[in-house]
Scaffold this active site. Structure first.
Site, mmCIF file in Angstrom:
data_model
loop_
_atom_site.group_PDB
_atom_site.id
_atom_site.type_symbol
_atom_site.label_atom_id
_atom_site.label_comp_id
_atom_site.label_asym_id
_atom_site.label_seq_id
_atom_site.Cartn_x
_atom_site.Cartn_y
_atom_site.Cartn_z
ATOM 1 N N GLY A 1 0.893 -1.119 -0.159
ATOM 2 C CA GLY A 1 -0.083 -0.053 -0.197
ATOM 3 C C GLY A 1 0.778 1.159 0.117
ATOM 4 C CB CYS B 1 9.866 -0.031 -9.980
ATOM 5 S SG CYS B 1 9.722 -1.624 -9.591
HETATM 6 C C1 SAM Z 1 5.041 -3.422 -8.139
HETATM 7 S S1 SAM Z 1 4.541 -4.139 -6.663
HETATM 8 C C2 SAM Z 1 3.240 -3.173 -5.896
HETATM 9 C C3 SAM Z 1 3.893 -2.131 -5.187
HETATM 10 C C4 SAM Z 1 2.839 -1.172 -4.354
HETATM 11 N N1 SAM Z 1 1.918 -0.577 -5.431
HETATM 12 C C5 SAM Z 1 3.554 -0.128 -3.787
HETATM 13 O O1 SAM Z 1 3.372 1.030 -4.115
HETATM 14 O O2 SAM Z 1 4.108 -0.274 -2.865
HETATM 15 C C6 SAM Z 1 3.346 -5.262 -7.733
HETATM 16 C C7 SAM Z 1 2.183 -5.841 -7.102
HETATM 17 O O3 SAM Z 1 1.605 -6.727 -7.920
HETATM 18 C C8 SAM Z 1 1.133 -7.806 -7.288
HETATM 19 N N2 SAM Z 1 0.552 -8.861 -8.202
HETATM 20 C C9 SAM Z 1 1.266 -9.644 -9.113
HETATM 21 N N3 SAM Z 1 0.267 -10.411 -10.009
HETATM 22 C C10 SAM Z 1 -1.053 -9.567 -9.741
HETATM 23 C C11 SAM Z 1 -2.250 -9.681 -10.345
HETATM 24 N N4 SAM Z 1 -2.383 -10.719 -11.269
HETATM 25 N N5 SAM Z 1 -3.059 -8.858 -9.701
HETATM 26 C C12 SAM Z 1 -2.996 -8.099 -8.884
HETATM 27 N N6 SAM Z 1 -1.838 -8.105 -8.562
HETATM 28 C C13 SAM Z 1 -0.946 -8.706 -8.710
HETATM 29 C C14 SAM Z 1 2.130 -8.500 -6.421
HETATM 30 O O4 SAM Z 1 1.726 -9.289 -5.489
HETATM 31 C C15 SAM Z 1 2.828 -6.931 -6.152
HETATM 32 O O5 SAM Z 1 2.323 -6.653 -4.668
#
Ligand code: SAM
Length: 435
Positions: A246, A367
């Site tokens: 989050g 990122c």
């Molecule tokens: C780049 S990280 C998110 C970082 C977060 N938004 C932050 O600002 O701290 C990507 C996230 O996408 C989630 N994820 C992976 N596959 C997904 C899917 N099919 N649907 C939703 N979330 C997914 C992962 O668990 C991970 O937490």
């Protein structure tokens, strides 16, 4: 109490055996009772050794590497890291290694290793050793970034600044800075985002009352700019579809001034669970959270998406831009993962695009610094979904800021550690046409 080097070797050993994040292992293995300065030194040595493993091994053993493995190898690498940083004399490192192995090793070459790296004839091998990367990633960075690859790879090995986001739900940026200063944490305003502060010096941040009171979150300035680019309208509805724990959700909640609503979703319940205490500390009251499946959004999430003003897709990606914070990531990423990541990104875009209502926006963010996951995904989205149109970053952020943080055409947010000092980020805004 075990000696610091033993603890560091134990963390590295566990990391190799389990693949768990070194930061979690460090917290588990290194006693909290250790003086803060010793813990900080140890953390720097552990993460630095993981990141610089290839450089250190080459500096000690050249093309052949080290003649032994296991704990002795990790001890040698940790000692070499301290020699490279000028904290330990080569002879002292050689003497300390005797606790681990009877094999003699010369550390004298470590301080001058850069010259030895320059002499490597093969350009990919030279790049990989110098920047401590596997060959395939050395090749990838050179192919993607050409003449800019050296500076980029160098920046990705540096310590990131301690960037904070002032929580505007608890005070202005100046008030947050003043509260931190009272606790002997001086800060400077960030370079780009209105909410950003940079903590100067190395005073611990998370033991402060300011942290306890939710005055700030540690967050890269690029991440704060993605929230700014999402630009929720007053009292708006935002779906943060890949919310993790989050970080951006909280920034969006603050931008909305606790009005409207943000629904945070992720496939990992464990990550979402971290949001609840963070939201309570931050005073964020406009948040909801829900777990989603890899391949589908449950009906309530789909209904929220269809009514949302913004859908933020902070998609899972190869994460190259965040290497400064995740030293292990360069070794954990496998070439075979890239295609699957691109497929997931495309599927998430398609799912969001199908639900986006006219006038609403999809913000696609990564990122990473690979075209296939960034510009190419946006081009593909625009081709597959004629209802979508690009909103240039310049339109959202304004010309003056966009000139500093967007690509030369002003279309996308495009941040690099070597240019901006932030993590590497890419973000694009797509709007669903009306009518
Ligand atoms: C780049 S990280 C998110 C970082 C977060 N938004 C932050 O600002 O701290 C990507 C996230 O996408 C989630 N994820 C992976 N596959 C997904 C899917 N099919 N649907 C939703 N979330 C997914 C992962 O668990 C991970 O937490």
């Amino acid at each position: 109490m075990p000696r610091p080097l033993d603890l560091a070797v134990a963390v590295l050993g566990e990391w190799r055996a389990t693949g768990r994040p070194p930061r979690d292992l460090f917290a588990q293995i290194v006693p909290a009772a250790l003086p803060a300065a010793t813990r900080a030194e140890l953390a720097a040595a552990v993460y630095g050794t993981i990141r610089d493993e290839r450089r250190l091994e080459w500096a000690l053993g050249g093309a052949h590497g080290l003649p032994f493995g296991g704990h002795a190898r990790d001890a040698a690498l940790l000692l070499a890291f301290r020699v490279a940083g000028g904290e330990l004399a080569p002879a002292a490192a050689a003497a300390r290694l005797a606790d681990w192995t009877p094999a003699a090793l010369l550390f004298d070459a470590v301080p001058a290793a850069e010259r030895a790296f320059d002499a490597i004839a093969d350009p990919v091998l030279r790049f990989g050793v110098r920047h401590s990367l596997p060959d395939w990633l050395a090749r990838l960075l050179c192919d993607e970034h050409g003449a800019g690859a050296e500076a980029l790879a160098h920046a990705l090995r540096c310590e990131p600044p301690r960037a904070l986001r002032a929580n505007l739900l608890r005070g202005t940026r100046d008030e947050v800075a003043a509260a931190l200063l009272q606790e002997r944490v001086p800060t400077a305003p960030g370079a780009f985002a209105d909410t950003a502060l940079q903590a100067l010096g190395d005073a611990p941040l998370f033991a402060t009352k300011a942290y306890e009171r939710g005055l700030f979150e540690q967050q890269d300035e690029g991440s704060q700019l993605i929230a700014q680019l999402t630009a929720p309208p007053p009292r708006g509805k935002v779906l943060d579809a890949c919310a993790g724990s989050g970080g951006k959700t909280l920034a969006l909640a603050a931008l909305l001034q606790n009005r409207g609503s943000v629904l945070a979703c992720d496939v990992h319940e464990r990550r979402l669970a971290e949001l609840r205490p963070r939201a309570a500390r931050a005073g964020a009251q406009n948040l909801l959270a829900g777990v989603v499946g890899e391949d589908r959004w449950p009906e309530p999430v789909a209904a929220f998406a269809a009514a949302a003003d913004r859908i933020l897709l902070d998609v899972p990606c190869s994460g190259i831009g965040a290497w400064r914070r995740r030293p292990e990531a360069r070794w954990a990423l496998l070439p075979t993962a890239l295609e699957a990541l691109e497929r997931t990104q495309q599927a998430l875009i398609d799912r969001a695009a199908a639900l986006l209502r006219p006038g609403a926006r999809l913000v696609y963010a990564t990122c990473t610094l690979r075209r296939a996951e960034n510009e190419a995904q946006v081009e593909g989205a625009l081709q597959r979904h004629p209802r979508l149109e690009l909103v240039r970053a310049r339109e959202v952020l304004g010309g003056a800021l966009a000139q500093r943080v967007a690509d030369p055409g002003g279309a996308f947010l495009a941040l690099r550690p070597d240019v901006h000092g932030t993590d590497g980020f890419f973000a694009a805004v797509l709007r669903c046409r009306r009518g």
